[in-house]
Motif scaffolding. Sequence first.
Motif: not given
Length: 361
Positions: A309-312, A332-337
């Motif tokens: 689900i975190f994959v675009i 969200c994943k990119k921001i968190v990373e």
Amino acid sequence: MHFGKDQTELLNMLDEIEDYAILFLDKEGNIVDWNKGAENIKGYSSAEVIGRNFRIFYTEEDLLNGKPESLLQAAIKLGKASDEGWRVKKDGHRFWGSILIKAMYDENKNVLGFSKVTRDLTEKMRKDRAIRNYARELAAYNKQLEQFVYIASHDLQEPLLTVTNFIDLLEEEYSGNLDKDGLLYLSYISQSAERMKDLIKGLLDYSRIGVSRISTVDCEILVEQVKNDLHSSIQKSGANIYFHNLPVVNGNETQIRQLFQNLISNAIKFRKPGSIPEIEISAERQEQGWKFLVRDNGIGIDERYKEKIFVIFQRLNHRSEYEGNGIGLAHCKKIVELHDGEIYVESILQQGSTFCFTLNK
Ligand code: ADP
């Protein structure tokens, strides 16, 4: 130099240690004794080195810079000295050594000599270097990929704009000439073009998120603002959103707002039919930074898809049931990373999900 009985026993024991070179030096740095490990690491036999100066293990450059002498001086002054660097074996090959030299004193505090422990870290150094190179290559590759996504999505916008303009013209000027089927087809084309516009915009936004201004962000205020922004869907769904004592963190305010907004709007959107969303946001102090939890009582996520689900563009539900384009969680994943954190989900199907993320800036 006299080591005594205890010292002999100690030397016997040290002989068993094969991964470390353990040497005893006199005041001038001449080798008095050494263990088996030293033989393994440096390639000399005992008979070849006893009585020679430990300078033989240093590179020409280090010798010219007086490194062995300054290490002994530092050990005399401070009691011990440590170093990491290239050293030379008997056959001329180099190894990467980690070295600790300790001064030994007599009862009147006069320096008797030195003990010296060397560890061969060549393999570890090579592996570390390979990992560093790999990480560098990966970062460069990612950057290229992001640039590609940006350029491609940017360039796709233009022909799409032409398509949508002509669809509008067709609708305005020719809809009277089309029969029922023709009108239906035109509306499908129009819907698809709109959807493509959304996807391209999502891709562009995704590729634009990057490292930017970091400041202190009060999450309590931020979540309150997000609640205001989501006012209409909160009202429509009757959602209850609870949070208290959210911390102030370091980060990019716009990105963290988007992070909360995506997670909260998903928590509202993926509710069970006929149920009222109950959403709780909390935070826990971590050794480094903060961990946040966004918990809902929605439809839940199958264990198998927890990472997907975190994959675009990856979605688990059909658009006719839950609308969306599958970009929110990738954002969200990119921001968190970018905030040196990680994001994951814990969930039970039909009971709810808890999205957890850390912010470590
Ligand atoms: P979108 O919301 O546009 O579908 P996301 O990237 O935000 O895209 O989410 C990807 C998928 O993850 C969703 O389509 C949905 O299947 C699942 N998902 C996300 N959040 C939740 C949630 N709170 N509860 C259940 N499923 C969720």
